[in-house]
Design an enzyme around this catalytic site. Structure first.
Site, PDB file in Angstrom:
ATOM      1  N   GLU A   1       9.348   0.149   3.747  1.00 29.82           N
ATOM      2  CA  GLU A   1       8.201   0.297   4.638  1.00 29.82           C
ATOM      3  C   GLU A   1       8.337   1.674   5.263  1.00 29.82           C
ATOM      4  O   GLU A   1       9.287   1.946   5.996  1.00 29.82           O
ATOM      5  CB  GLU A   1       8.215  -0.822   5.679  1.00 29.82           C
ATOM      6  CG  GLU A   1       6.911  -0.935   6.458  1.00 29.82           C
ATOM      7  CD  GLU A   1       7.015  -0.372   7.847  1.00 29.82           C
ATOM      8  OE1 GLU A   1       6.804   0.857   7.995  1.00 29.82           O
ATOM      9  OE2 GLU A   1       7.308  -1.137   8.769  1.00 29.82           O
TER      10      GLU A   1
ATOM     11  N   CYS B   1       5.320   2.157  13.449  1.00 33.22           N
ATOM     12  CA  CYS B   1       4.713   2.410  12.139  1.00 33.22           C
ATOM     13  C   CYS B   1       3.236   2.039  12.133  1.00 33.22           C
ATOM     14  O   CYS B   1       2.509   2.416  11.213  1.00 33.22           O
ATOM     15  CB  CYS B   1       5.457   1.624  11.053  1.00 33.22           C
ATOM     16  SG  CYS B   1       5.632  -0.123  11.419  1.00 33.22           S
TER      17      CYS B   1
END
Length: 501
Positions: free
Chosen positions: A248, A285
């Site tokens: 990720e 994120c």
């Protein structure tokens, strides 16, 4: 990687810039090899433990984390400056993830058992299929979540639930926190009957590559930068035995404000944007890096006022701070970008100021390759669009993101549908009248997305289906019932959900 002894790791306080916490030894090549081999020895034992017993072990680890919360929060706050309130909540999220995967194990649906009976008329044999643990897993801790995406975070919890031992590579930004969490969780697992080696910890930059390359490791999970994740992904693919690498890597998370919403609630949207942009000093994120707004109206001015009034605190490390400053300086010098607002930096050593720029949709489209890159921190672009048609054309060209958000009023329904059509293949989660920061840990969550937000858009790193990454299918053909796994036996003694046909 060699066995040359390196200086111990120490956390650096983002508040003062000075070392904090006890020194933590850097792992040597021998240390990494020992941890991986211990995980390999633990694998046949741990993967054979009944799901109900693995669930009890995960619950025990969750209880141990909660019991050690005050100690862990104090250590983590010294190394990250994230504050007691945020870190206390994050410990709760981390123990909650462990308990979620205990529920997944008790449900049993994760094995995806399928029974297709023999058909003498066609000569088809009896075929029974389920999923099983892939093997020892390497997990890379994230900088921005010292608990929830680190030693005992979602990658670790889901892999342990699947029956996979885990070796965690600690993040250099919080070495003492990592060591403390590993001690608490490994001890709880051991007391619950888990084998030695089911959870290991290695430290130091070189340990990461050595871990991915170790033949005992069969899969890896990573949360971090695109450059670091891509380097490890390439290593995983280049091994003599390639392994899956679930990275990720961050994202720009476009947010679209439609005309009706902009007219009805400009100030509310501006406040929500500024809060989401600056939350955790922008170190998420899911930070809203791109905000698309109509050319006319008061929303741009409202955003400028809210961001200009914001004050942000410390970034997690000096490296992250310096990277943010460099990207901000680069954007300040970019043609057609106009500084819309700059907030204030707090007094901490690693503190930075929030910053947003304004530009037209055409200018953004002309430089999409460079402007649609994540700036890790409290910085964003406000892109003004003239009409829906040109907006949706650009949205469909964006790089992959973890999220896409749409703010719409009742009269914007048709426009919202067009925006969703443009975004739905570019993101992993669509949000209506909300902000991307904040990821619920639940059964339905998908925290993933197309490249470059992840290396594996089929999978999520948050939520119950995160366990899918660590399971591989196997079929049994014409085996006697008493030699089949319980999940595939006729009597279904574990009561797992199954498909027959």
């Amino acid at each position: 990687m060699t066995d040359t002894t390196s200086a111990p790791l120490r956390g650096i306080s983002p508040r003062t810039g000075e070392p904090v916490g006890d020194p933590v030894a850097v792992s040597t090549a021998t240390d990494v090899d020992a941890a991986a081999r211990a995980a390999a020895r633990a694998f046949p034992v741990w993967s054979a433990v009944p799901a109900a017993d693995r669930a009890r072990a995960l619950d025990a680890a969750a209880d141990a984390l909660d019991a050690a919360r005050d100690e862990l929060v104090a250590v983590a706050d010294a190394e990250t400056a994230l504050g007691e309130v945020r870190l206390t909540g994050e410990v709760g999220r981390t123990s909650g993830q462990l308990r979620l995967f205990a529920e997944v194990l008790r449900d049993g649906g994760h094995v995806q058992a399928v029974l297709t009976p023999a058909d003498p008329a066609t000569g088809r044999p009896d075929i029974r299929r389920m999923r099983q643990a892939i093997g020892p897993v390497a997990v890379f801790s994230a900088s921005n979540f010292p608990f929830a995406f680190s030693v005992a975070g979602g990658d670790t919890a889901s892999a342990l639930a699947a029956g996979c031992p885990v070796v965690v590579k600690a993040h250099e930004g919080h070495p003492a926190t990592s060591a403390a969490v590993a001690r608490v969780v490994a001890g709880a697992l051991r007391e619950a009957g888990a084998p030695e080696g089911v959870l290991g910890l290695v430290t130091g930059f070189e340990a990461g590559a050595a871990l991915v390359n170790h033949p005992a490791v069969k899969a890896a999970g990573f949360t971090g930068s695109q450059s670091g994740g891509r380097a490890l992904y390439d290593l995983a693919a280049a091994r003599p035995e390639p392994i899956p690498f679930y990275g990720e890597l961050g994202s720009v998370n476009p947010v679209v404000v439609l005309p009706g919403a902009a007219a009805e609630r400009a100030r509310e949207i501006a406040q929500g944007y500024a809060q989401s942009l600056t939350l955790g000093t922008g170190q998420f994120c899911t930070n809203p890096g791109l905000l698309f707004v109509p050319e006319d109206g008061a929303l741009v001015d409202a955003v400028a006022a809210e961001v200009g009034a914001a004050t942000t605190g410390a970034m997690l490390t000096s490296r992250i701070r310096d990277g943010y400053r460099a990207r901000v300086a680069e954007l300040d010098e970019t043609a057609d970008l106009h500084r819309l607002a700059s907030g204030s930096a707090g007094d901490d050593s690693f503190a930075v100021a929030p910053r947003v720029w304004r530009l037209s949709l055409k200018s953004f489209a002309d430089r999409l390759d460079t402007l649609a890159e994540e700036c890790f921190g409290p910085a964003g672009l406000v892109v003004t669009y003239p009409d829906l048609e040109s907006l949706t054309e650009v949205l469909a060209s964006l790089p992959g993101s973890l999220t896409g958000s749409v703010h719409a009023a009742a009269g914007d329904a048709a426009a919202a549908a067009r925006v969703v059509t443009a975004l739905r293949h570019r993101v992993g989660r669509l949000i209506h009248n909300g902000w991307p920061t904040g990821v619920a840990v639940c059964w339905a969550m998908h925290h993933g997305g197309p490249w470059p937000s992840t290396t594996a858009p089929l999978h999520t790193s948050v939520g119950a289906t995160a366990i899918d990454r660590w399971l591989v299918p196997i079929s049994y053909q014409d085996w006697p019932d008493d030699l089949l796994p319980p999940e595939l036996q006729d009597a279904n003694p574990l009561g797992v959900p199954r498909r027959v046909g």
